[in-house]
Structures are given as C-alpha cells and as structure tokens.
Scaffold this motif. Structure first.
Motif, short mmCIF file in Angstrom:
data_model
loop_
_atom_site.label_atom_id
_atom_site.label_comp_id
_atom_site.label_asym_id
_atom_site.label_seq_id
_atom_site.Cartn_x
_atom_site.Cartn_y
_atom_site.Cartn_z
N MET A 29 6.98 -10.44 -22.42
CA MET A 29 8.22 -9.73 -22.73
C MET A 29 8.66 -9.85 -24.19
O MET A 29 9.81 -9.54 -24.50
CB MET A 29 9.34 -10.21 -21.82
N LYS A 59 17.11 -15.38 -26.04
CA LYS A 59 18.35 -15.35 -25.27
C LYS A 59 18.71 -16.70 -24.68
O LYS A 59 19.86 -17.10 -24.67
CB LYS A 59 18.23 -14.31 -24.14
N ALA A 114 15.31 -6.76 -17.24
CA ALA A 114 15.30 -7.62 -18.43
C ALA A 114 14.94 -6.81 -19.67
O ALA A 114 15.27 -7.20 -20.78
CB ALA A 114 14.29 -8.74 -18.22
N LEU A 115 14.29 -5.69 -19.46
CA LEU A 115 13.81 -4.87 -20.56
C LEU A 115 14.96 -4.29 -21.39
O LEU A 115 14.82 -4.06 -22.59
CB LEU A 115 12.95 -3.74 -19.99
N GLN A 174 10.03 -1.58 -29.67
CA GLN A 174 9.16 -1.82 -30.82
C GLN A 174 8.61 -0.54 -31.41
O GLN A 174 8.31 -0.47 -32.58
CB GLN A 174 8.01 -2.74 -30.40
N MET A 226 4.42 14.71 -22.72
CA MET A 226 3.02 14.28 -22.72
C MET A 226 2.24 14.79 -23.93
O MET A 226 1.35 14.13 -24.41
CB MET A 226 2.35 14.81 -21.45
N MET A 245 5.67 -5.22 -16.80
CA MET A 245 5.25 -5.96 -17.99
C MET A 245 5.29 -7.44 -17.69
O MET A 245 6.20 -7.92 -17.03
CB MET A 245 6.22 -5.67 -19.14
N TYR A 293 -0.79 1.06 -21.60
CA TYR A 293 -0.06 2.31 -21.38
C TYR A 293 1.33 2.05 -20.82
O TYR A 293 2.31 2.68 -21.23
CB TYR A 293 -0.87 3.19 -20.41
N HIS A 294 1.45 1.09 -19.90
CA HIS A 294 2.76 0.82 -19.28
C HIS A 294 3.76 0.27 -20.29
O HIS A 294 4.95 0.50 -20.16
CB HIS A 294 2.59 -0.14 -18.10
N ARG A 295 3.28 -0.46 -21.28
CA ARG A 295 4.18 -0.99 -22.32
C ARG A 295 4.58 0.11 -23.29
O ARG A 295 5.74 0.22 -23.67
CB ARG A 295 3.50 -2.14 -23.07
N ASP A 335 17.60 -5.52 -22.53
CA ASP A 335 18.12 -6.35 -23.61
C ASP A 335 17.14 -6.50 -24.77
O ASP A 335 17.48 -7.05 -25.81
CB ASP A 335 18.46 -7.76 -23.08
N ILE A 336 15.92 -6.07 -24.55
CA ILE A 336 14.89 -6.28 -25.58
C ILE A 336 14.79 -5.04 -26.45
O ILE A 336 14.66 -3.94 -25.94
CB ILE A 336 13.54 -6.58 -24.92
N GLU A 344 0.45 4.01 -13.34
CA GLU A 344 0.03 3.11 -14.42
C GLU A 344 1.21 2.81 -15.35
O GLU A 344 1.41 1.68 -15.78
CB GLU A 344 -1.13 3.75 -15.21
N ALA A 345 2.04 3.84 -15.61
CA ALA A 345 3.18 3.64 -16.52
C ALA A 345 4.22 2.70 -15.91
O ALA A 345 4.96 2.04 -16.64
CB ALA A 345 3.82 4.99 -16.84
N PRO A 363 12.16 -11.61 -28.48
CA PRO A 363 13.61 -11.49 -28.25
C PRO A 363 14.05 -11.90 -26.84
O PRO A 363 15.19 -12.33 -26.66
CB PRO A 363 13.87 -10.00 -28.50
N ARG A 372 3.59 0.04 -14.11
CA ARG A 372 3.07 -1.32 -13.96
C ARG A 372 4.05 -2.29 -14.64
O ARG A 372 4.51 -2.03 -15.74
CB ARG A 372 1.71 -1.40 -14.65
N TYR A 416 6.06 -14.68 -19.86
CA TYR A 416 7.45 -14.60 -19.39
C TYR A 416 7.50 -14.43 -17.87
O TYR A 416 8.32 -15.04 -17.19
CB TYR A 416 8.11 -13.41 -20.09
N ARG A 437 4.79 3.27 -22.78
CA ARG A 437 5.75 4.18 -22.16
C ARG A 437 7.15 3.60 -22.12
O ARG A 437 8.13 4.31 -21.96
CB ARG A 437 5.29 4.51 -20.72
N LYS A 438 7.27 2.28 -22.24
CA LYS A 438 8.58 1.64 -22.28
C LYS A 438 9.03 1.38 -23.72
O LYS A 438 10.00 0.66 -23.95
CB LYS A 438 8.54 0.33 -21.50
N ASN A 441 1.40 -7.01 -30.24
CA ASN A 441 2.63 -7.78 -30.33
C ASN A 441 2.37 -9.24 -30.70
O ASN A 441 3.13 -9.84 -31.45
CB ASN A 441 3.37 -7.70 -28.99
N THR A 473 -6.29 -0.31 -21.54
CA THR A 473 -5.53 0.94 -21.48
C THR A 473 -4.61 1.10 -22.69
O THR A 473 -3.74 1.97 -22.67
CB THR A 473 -4.67 0.98 -20.21
N MET A 501 7.31 -0.31 -25.99
CA MET A 501 6.85 -1.60 -26.49
C MET A 501 5.43 -1.46 -27.03
O MET A 501 4.67 -0.59 -26.61
CB MET A 501 6.84 -2.65 -25.37
#
Lengths: 267, 174
Positions: free
Chosen positions: B57, B64, A38-39, A45, A56, B54, A202-204, A41-42, B49-50, B60, B52, B90, A206-207, A215, A199, A209
C-alpha cells in the motif's frame, strides 16, 4: 453522615457506569472494522486516473528500465512476490547479472531470480571482468504479442488500453503461450495450473498507483507512465535524446518496455 | 422399394440444420456472456483483474500509524526506500482497518545482510552517483569498531547519517 455515604454511593455508581461504557465502547471499536477503503487516504501516484471514468482507448502506458541506475538490490522482486504471492521458483519479474570480459564474452547468472539480492560477487570465473551490470526483466507488453495470438481458448489477450493479461478462469493450462513468449516471462502457476505473467500491476494502475516494483525501486531505475500525458517522466525520456532500446527488436513484437543503457549483448 | 433420387440431399440438409441448431444453443450455453465484446476474449476478465486487491500500500499508508519512524525515514537519506521492502506487505498487517498480524523487525546479522543488499561494493555495477557503497569488513576497521558490529549499531536504519552527522556537529567535526 448519611448524606455523605449517599454521595459516595452515587459516585461509585457513576464511576462504574463510566468504566462499563468505556469498556464496551473500546471493545466495540476493536470488533467493528473502521470501514472505508484504505486506498482513499493514500495519494495517487499517477495523476488523473482515480475517481475518473476509465477510457480504455485514451491510455498508452510505457515502462522504462534504466540499467545504469539498477544496483541489483532485488527489492522489485521481493515486492512482486509479496504483491501476488508468487509460488517459489516462479518469477513474474527478475534481475539478471551480466558480466563481460575483455574478449566480449558474456556471463549471466540469476540466483533465485534476484529475490535474495546479490550478496556475493561471482567467484567461479577466472577471467578479468571489464563490465558488470544488472538487467531487470519483466513483461514487455508487446503491441503485437505472440502469446495472445496462440492462445486456443482466448484466455490471454491485449486489453484496449494495451495490457496483456491472463484470464485465469478461462486458461486451460496448455502452455502454448509460455512457448510463444520470446522473453520467457510466462510460467505455469503450480498451484492454480494456469499461465501467469507480469501484468505491470494492472489492478494498481487502474487505481492510480504505480506498479509494485516501480514504487519500491530505491534508485528510480524503473519508471512507468502514460505516453499520452506529455508531462509524465516516461514521455519526456522517450521524446528526448539518449539511446533507448527494446529487447529482441527483430522479433517484431513492438514492446512497450524500453531500456536505457542496455548493452547490445542484452537479450 | 422406390426412393426419390434427391433423398440423400434432403438427409444431408436435415443433418446440417440439426447440427447448426445444436451448435447455436451450445454456444449460447457454454460461451461466457461478455465474450467477444472487445475481441476473442471475455471482456469481464479485464474488470476482474482490475479489482484484484492491492497488497502493498505504499509509504503514506504506513505514515498514518507510525509517524515517528516515518518522520525520520521521509526526511533522511533512506526516503526512497519502501517501508514494505524491509518490513513486509501491508496486507499481512492490516485488513479492513484492523491489525491482523505483526510484521517482523529485522535484527543484528539480518540487518547487516539487508544493508549489504544495496551497499556492498564487492558487487560491481553500483555507480557512486546512485548509491554509497562500503567494503566489509574494511569499513568497520576504518571506523575502529569491532568487526562483529552490525550496521545499526552506528547507523539509525531509518535515517542512516542523521545521528552520525548530529554528533559530528556537536564535536565540531563538521
């Protein structure tokens, strides 16, 4: 006559076929997942992170909290709890309410970490109040973090890109880091019995976001970005004029979390 | 019985060598593979951790499937508010592109509580340039409506002033 029934029969047959096909296709659509992340399509940020090799050492993130814009709605706390399913009465981030009277006495309260928002003014104080403000708290991401120095098993550490995170598989739950943190952002998760902390999502990051709390902040009181990117909002703020402070500077932890509009009483 | 005068040294050396060998193999067996790649920690923990998933969401992703509500939300005064703040995460609603649960919709008194989280002037530290605040129930009295009214009886929650301004325009008030 014979001919017409034949046509009718054929019609019926094709009609039933069509209905059956439609039903099967429809039910298959419900059963088989649409697939795909799903990511995709978004929109990202934070520019220039997604679909790129992560270097790194090339990132230097900073977090800015603008106290003058915080209205204490608690959406950041709600978002944080939802993102991580944080157990009740534990908080990765929280919002404190500060009241200052005319003798410069400070009164701080924080019902349920600000998770329910601040619905009522404080009624237990008899003194006239001259200043009220909200202070969101989260991990300071110290560049010289006391919590990582004390961990006996190497379960908490600073990543090369500057995030202090916890390896829950290695954590033995001794609680030493919780004692060491000058900002009290760590807690022992009652479910996993391991140390947990903010954190900066961190996971967001790295994507590509923003952290969950940044947000959802409706007033833009929380800002996050890369200091090596000269176009980012945080690097513009930090390189411009204006009073920017960090919490407990005298501890020598060198935080990456900065405050705008923090009174000197904020600790 | 005669023993050489350096026997104790040999015994000590043998014990040390055995200890070293045991220690070496124990380290091989018990220390995680990626430990020490960047420092005194498991380097694989960074990627764990990276990766993990989300749970929130961002707006946007809601647009949809809910273009009507989002169309009002994104153009109105509430455009900075995250859908997931009022409605829920989400991840509780959609998994792998399929609906797995219904997110609750707030009603009546719940809506008023939700609105007053931000718009209550009784809580100070809400500067005018940041947010418009009201005093309850003075605001209801001033607008000459029943004091039991919830906010959404006049304000469309996704775009709070849209229809109010629209009707004012029709009435020729603005």
């Amino acid at each position: 006559m014979k001919n017409s029934t034949k046509i009718l029969d054929e019609d019926r047959r094709s009609f039933i076929k069509k209905v059956l096909k439609g039903t099967i296709a429809g039910s298959l659509l419900l059963v088989i997942p649409a697939g795909g992340n799903a990511l995709e399509d978004i929109p990202a940020q934070i520019p220039g992170i997604r679909d790129k090799e992560w270097d790194m050492s090339k990132k230097r993130f900073a977090f800015i909290v603008d106290i003058t814009r915080c209205i204490g709605c608690g959406s950041c706390c709600v978002a944080d709890k939802r993102e991580y399913n944080v157990p009740d009465h534990n908080y990765r981030t929280w919002v404190e309410r500060y009241l200052k009277d005319f003798d410069d006495n400070i009164y701080v309260d924080c019902p349920n970490g600000g998770l329910d928002g601040y619905q009522k003014p404080r009624e237990d104080l008899d003194v006239p109040i001259r200043d009220t403000f909200f202070v969101p708290k989260l991990c300071n991401m110290c560049k010289d973090a006391p919590c990582t120095q004390v961990c006996p098993v190497g379960a908490t550490f600073t990543t090369p890109d500057g995030f202090v995170i916890v390896d829950s598989k290695r954590c033995v739950g001794c609680g030493y880091c919780i004692q060491a943190c000058p900002y009290s952002v760590r807690f022992l998760n009652p479910v996993t019995k391991t140390a947990e902390k903010c954190t900066w999502c961190y996971h967001r990051v790295r994507k590509g976001m923003l952290p969950a709390c940044v947000n959802v902040c409706p007033t833009g009181a929380r800002k996050f970005g890369d200091l090596n990117d000269k176009e980012s909002e945080v690097s513009k703020i930090l390189s411009g004029p204006g009073v920017i402070t960090v919490l407990k500077k005298e501890m020598g932890t060198d935080p990456s979390l900065y405050y705008i509009g923090a009174r000197r009483e904020v600790i | 019985m005669h023993t050489p005068h350096n026997a104790h040294v040999k015994r000590l050396l043998a014990a040390l060598i055995i200890l070293f060998v045991i220690g070496f193999f124990a380290k091989q067996a018990f220390q995680p593979k990626s430990f020490g790649k960047y420092g005194h920690y498991r380097a694989d923990a960074i990627m764990e951790e990276a990766n993990r998933p989300m749970r929130l969401m961002t707006n946007p992703s809601c647009v949809k499937c809910h273009p009507y509500e989002a169309g009002h939300q994104m153009t109105g005064l509430h455009k900075t508010i995250s859908c997931e703040f009022c409605h829920g995460a989400y991840a509780d609603h959609i998994k792998d592109g399929k609906k797995i649960g219904t997110l609750p919709v707030k009603r009546n008194a719940e809506i008023t509580t939700l609105c007053l989280r931000c718009h209550n002037r009784a809580i100070e530290a809400r500067p005018k340039q940041v947010i418009k605040t009201v005093v309850m129930p003075d605001h209801l009295r001033a607008q000459k409506v029943d004091e039991k009214h919830s906010c959404n009886q006049c304000h469309y929650v996704h775009a709070p002033l849209k229809y109010i301004n629209h009707s004012k325009k029709i009435m020729g008030l603005i």
